[in-house]
Design a protein around this motif. Structure first.
Motif, PDB file in Angstrom:
ATOM      1  N   ASP A 187      60.899  35.974  37.434  1.00 49.90           N
ATOM      2  CA  ASP A 187      60.135  36.500  36.402  1.00 49.90           C
ATOM      3  C   ASP A 187      60.348  34.915  35.447  1.00 49.90           C
ATOM      4  N   GLU A 188      58.967  34.934  34.447  1.00 51.84           N
ATOM      5  CA  GLU A 188      59.297  33.775  33.501  1.00 51.84           C
ATOM      6  C   GLU A 188      59.989  33.815  32.376  1.00 51.84           C
ATOM      7  N   ILE A 189      59.780  35.031  32.041  1.00 56.10           N
ATOM      8  CA  ILE A 189      60.341  35.896  31.329  1.00 56.10           C
ATOM      9  C   ILE A 189      62.699  35.705  30.696  1.00 56.10           C
ATOM     10  N   GLU A 190      62.981  36.530  32.100  1.00 52.65           N
ATOM     11  CA  GLU A 190      64.213  35.446  32.815  1.00 52.65           C
ATOM     12  C   GLU A 190      64.384  34.057  33.242  1.00 52.65           C
ATOM     13  N   ARG A 191      63.532  33.358  33.401  1.00 47.15           N
ATOM     14  CA  ARG A 191      63.791  32.217  33.376  1.00 47.15           C
ATOM     15  C   ARG A 191      64.600  31.962  31.191  1.00 47.15           C
ATOM     16  N   ALA A 192      63.215  32.466  31.206  1.00 46.49           N
ATOM     17  CA  ALA A 192      62.854  31.327  29.349  1.00 46.49           C
ATOM     18  C   ALA A 192      64.522  32.294  28.685  1.00 46.49           C
ATOM     19  N   GLU A 193      65.125  33.033  29.194  1.00 44.70           N
ATOM     20  CA  GLU A 193      65.881  33.886  28.012  1.00 44.70           C
ATOM     21  C   GLU A 193      66.985  32.359  28.679  1.00 44.70           C
ATOM     22  N   PHE A 194      67.299  32.703  29.767  1.00 38.46           N
ATOM     23  CA  PHE A 194      68.146  31.630  30.414  1.00 38.46           C
ATOM     24  C   PHE A 194      68.058  30.683  29.593  1.00 38.46           C
ATOM     25  N   ASN A 195      67.262  29.893  29.431  1.00 34.79           N
ATOM     26  CA  ASN A 195      66.670  28.462  29.134  1.00 34.79           C
ATOM     27  C   ASN A 195      67.179  28.545  27.152  1.00 34.79           C
ATOM     28  N   TYR A 196      67.052  30.099  26.977  1.00 36.75           N
ATOM     29  CA  TYR A 196      67.049  29.916  25.542  1.00 36.75           C
ATOM     30  C   TYR A 196      69.365  30.028  25.208  1.00 36.75           C
ATOM     31  N   LYS A 197      69.386  30.430  26.173  1.00 37.14           N
ATOM     32  CA  LYS A 197      71.247  30.843  26.377  1.00 37.14           C
ATOM     33  C   LYS A 197      71.516  29.202  26.596  1.00 37.14           C
TER      34      LYS A 197
ATOM     35  N   LEU B 275      70.430  17.981  24.164  1.00 36.48           N
ATOM     36  CA  LEU B 275      70.282  19.416  25.597  1.00 36.48           C
ATOM     37  C   LEU B 275      69.314  20.033  25.001  1.00 36.48           C
ATOM     38  N   SER B 276      70.049  21.017  23.795  1.00 38.94           N
ATOM     39  CA  SER B 276      70.530  21.843  23.031  1.00 38.94           C
ATOM     40  C   SER B 276      68.145  21.667  22.940  1.00 38.94           C
ATOM     41  N   MET B 277      67.401  21.197  22.047  1.00 44.33           N
ATOM     42  CA  MET B 277      66.378  20.605  21.549  1.00 44.33           C
ATOM     43  C   MET B 277      65.493  21.279  23.182  1.00 44.33           C
ATOM     44  N   ASN B 278      65.897  20.389  24.064  1.00 45.80           N
ATOM     45  CA  ASN B 278      65.174  20.788  25.392  1.00 45.80           C
ATOM     46  C   ASN B 278      65.458  21.973  26.414  1.00 45.80           C
ATOM     47  N   TYR B 279      66.314  22.775  25.767  1.00 48.65           N
ATOM     48  CA  TYR B 279      65.900  23.670  26.578  1.00 48.65           C
ATOM     49  C   TYR B 279      65.635  24.705  25.679  1.00 48.65           C
ATOM     50  N   ALA B 280      65.514  24.477  24.448  1.00 48.10           N
ATOM     51  CA  ALA B 280      64.829  25.187  23.034  1.00 48.10           C
ATOM     52  C   ALA B 280      64.063  25.562  23.289  1.00 48.10           C
ATOM     53  N   THR B 281      63.341  23.945  23.716  1.00 47.62           N
ATOM     54  CA  THR B 281      61.488  23.948  23.625  1.00 47.62           C
ATOM     55  C   THR B 281      60.803  24.553  25.393  1.00 47.62           C
ATOM     56  N   MET B 282      61.565  24.437  25.995  1.00 43.44           N
ATOM     57  CA  MET B 282      61.442  25.114  27.502  1.00 43.44           C
ATOM     58  C   MET B 282      61.780  26.874  27.239  1.00 43.44           C
ATOM     59  N   ALA B 283      61.771  27.088  26.579  1.00 39.50           N
ATOM     60  CA  ALA B 283      62.005  29.012  26.184  1.00 39.50           C
ATOM     61  C   ALA B 283      61.235  29.299  24.826  1.00 39.50           C
ATOM     62  N   LEU B 284      60.884  28.010  24.083  1.00 39.29           N
ATOM     63  CA  LEU B 284      60.359  28.649  23.230  1.00 39.29           C
ATOM     64  C   LEU B 284      58.233  28.644  23.694  1.00 39.29           C
ATOM     65  N   ASP B 285      57.747  27.968  24.997  1.00 35.53           N
ATOM     66  CA  ASP B 285      56.995  27.833  25.194  1.00 35.53           C
ATOM     67  C   ASP B 285      56.824  29.105  25.659  1.00 35.53           C
ATOM     68  N   THR B 286      57.391  29.511  26.601  1.00 34.06           N
ATOM     69  CA  THR B 286      57.415  30.503  27.190  1.00 34.06           C
ATOM     70  C   THR B 286      56.852  32.275  26.124  1.00 34.06           C
ATOM     71  N   PHE B 287      57.853  31.951  25.329  1.00 33.55           N
ATOM     72  CA  PHE B 287      57.570  33.311  24.086  1.00 33.55           C
ATOM     73  C   PHE B 287      56.741  32.848  23.713  1.00 33.55           C
ATOM     74  N   LYS B 288      56.460  32.056  23.073  1.00 37.83           N
ATOM     75  CA  LYS B 288      54.975  31.651  22.458  1.00 37.83           C
ATOM     76  C   LYS B 288      54.045  32.407  22.583  1.00 37.83           C
ATOM     77  N   ALA B 289      53.851  32.550  24.165  1.00 42.41           N
ATOM     78  CA  ALA B 289      52.358  33.388  25.027  1.00 42.41           C
ATOM     79  C   ALA B 289      52.562  34.562  25.023  1.00 42.41           C
ATOM     80  N   TYR B 290      54.036  35.417  24.401  1.00 46.36           N
ATOM     81  CA  TYR B 290      53.963  36.822  24.774  1.00 46.36           C
ATOM     82  C   TYR B 290      54.367  37.118  23.122  1.00 46.36           C
TER      83      TYR B 290
END
Length: 376
Positions: free
Chosen positions: A136-146, A159-174
């Motif tokens: 589930d890509e939303i769950e993976r984004a949730e993990f990346n945000y945490k 490291l924080s910015m990298n994970y936040a950017t990955m999470a943001l890319d998914t969340f913006k699609a929904y």
């Protein structure tokens, strides 16, 4: 004989329940939780589904701790219950990898809420090893945000910015995950603040505030006003900082972030040399911190009082710094210590100034050591 409810039907409802939790839909999640609790008693026996229920229920309680702290209960027993259920499954067969993933992921969330950041990152890293089983890509984004959130608190900004950017890319699609998108902006801008890029941070904070106004979420709007105010604090625009943090406090009466907002507003008043209001905020903040069991901001409030309002109370200051250091909150130690050193230097108290300047430098060294540790 009463026919048992198929466990697959209950498991399907649990997936829906978890989706509501991820989106912070408290009322909907509460209703579905109650429905599932009734069905569990009439369900076909399945230890994996029962373990999954315990895990999602733990995540539900973590949500309440943030959004409805007056309704939240101690969740330590829930962790023990989950471990027992995992042991029962292990006796019969191998534990499902998703159960292992959620177990470590949610334990990390719990430790994060307890301010045990080093323990939390350890749990998250174990969960990350099992992330390949998550489709589930939303769950993976949730993990990346945490992960972005914990690395932000550990001052590992890149490291924080990298994970936040990955999470943001998914969340913006929904469209339904706008709230998650806003929280990613908070983390990204927070890292920019840590890197002293204050002007750069103001833009995503303002963007988040504008988007929060479109959503019916007091918690989100309060957070957005606070973050904008906090950014103005570091820009030395204290009137703007005061107005925005004050607005935040007008919204977050029952939110767990209240002690943090009171602390920051007290700090603003001290910068404005408004010591009368600062003292009133201290008294209000201590009561709030104790009510929410927020020892971090209780310690920070005590440091401000001991340094600026009651300058003879050295024990208050020392105990406050001792607590922050015990939780590895070195960025807070550095900021408060350097500010105290500057204040004492301006007032001709050179011995105390030197002492706190050294404390600030030692905290900075600890942060740099963390850079090496978490890059390995």
């Amino acid at each position: 004989m009463v026919q048992k409810i198929p466990y697959v039907d209950v498991a399907s409802k649990m997936n829906e329940w978890y989706s509501m939790i991820r989106e912070n839909k408290v009322t909907d999640a509460e209703f579905l939780r109650a429905e599932i609790q009734r069905e569990i008693d009439e369900m076909e026996e399945d230890q994996t589904v029962l373990a999954y229920y315990s895990l999602i229920d733990l995540r539900h309680k973590i949500m309440l701790k943030d959004l409805k702290p007056n309704q939240a209960i101690d969740i330590k027993d829930s962790l023990k219950e989950i471990e027992l259920k995992k042991e029962e499954i292990e006796k019969e067969n191998q534990v499902d990898e998703m159960i292992n993933y959620y177990s470590w992921f949610f334990k990390g969330m719990y430790e994060f809420k307890q301010k045990n950041f080093n323990t939390a990152i350890t749990c998250y890293k174990i969960a990350e090893q099992k992330l390949s089983t998550v489709t589930d890509e939303i769950e993976r984004a949730e993990f990346n945000y945490k992960m972005a959130e914990i690395y932000y608190h550990l001052n590992q900004n890149h490291l924080s910015m990298n994970y936040a950017t990955m999470a943001l890319d998914t969340f913006k699609a929904y469209a339904t995950l706008k709230e998650k998108e806003i929280f990613c902006y908070f983390v990204i801008a927070g890292n920019q603040l840590d890197c002293m890029r204050y002007e750069d941070a103001l833009e995503p904070f303002q963007k988040a505030l504008n988007e929060a106004k479109e959503l019916n979420s007091g918690y989100l709007l309060a957070s957005a006003y606070f973050n904008v105010g906090n950014c103005y604090f570091y820009l030395n625009e204290f009137s703007e900082a005061y107005e925005n943090i004050k607005r935040s406090l007008g919204i977050i009466e029952n939110f767990s972030h209240k002690p943090k907002a009171i602390f920051q507003l007290m700090y603003v008043c001290i910068k404005q040399k408004n010591y009368t209001e600062a003292l009133k905020l201290y008294e209000e903040g201590i009561l709030s911190a104790k009510a929410f069991d927020d020892k971090q901001h209780e310690a920070q409030l005590n440091i401000l009082k001991g340094v600026y309002l009651n300058e003879s109370d050295h024990k208050l200051v020392e105990s406050g710094f001792d607590y922050l250091e015990s939780k590895s909150l070195y960025a807070d130690v550095e900021e408060l210590a350097i500010d105290a050193a500057t204040y004492y230097n301006e007032n001709g108290r050179l011995e105390e100034s030197t002492k706190f300047f050294q404390k600030g430098i030692l905290a900075r060294i600890q942060i740099k050591r963390g850079d090496v540790l978490y890059e390995k």
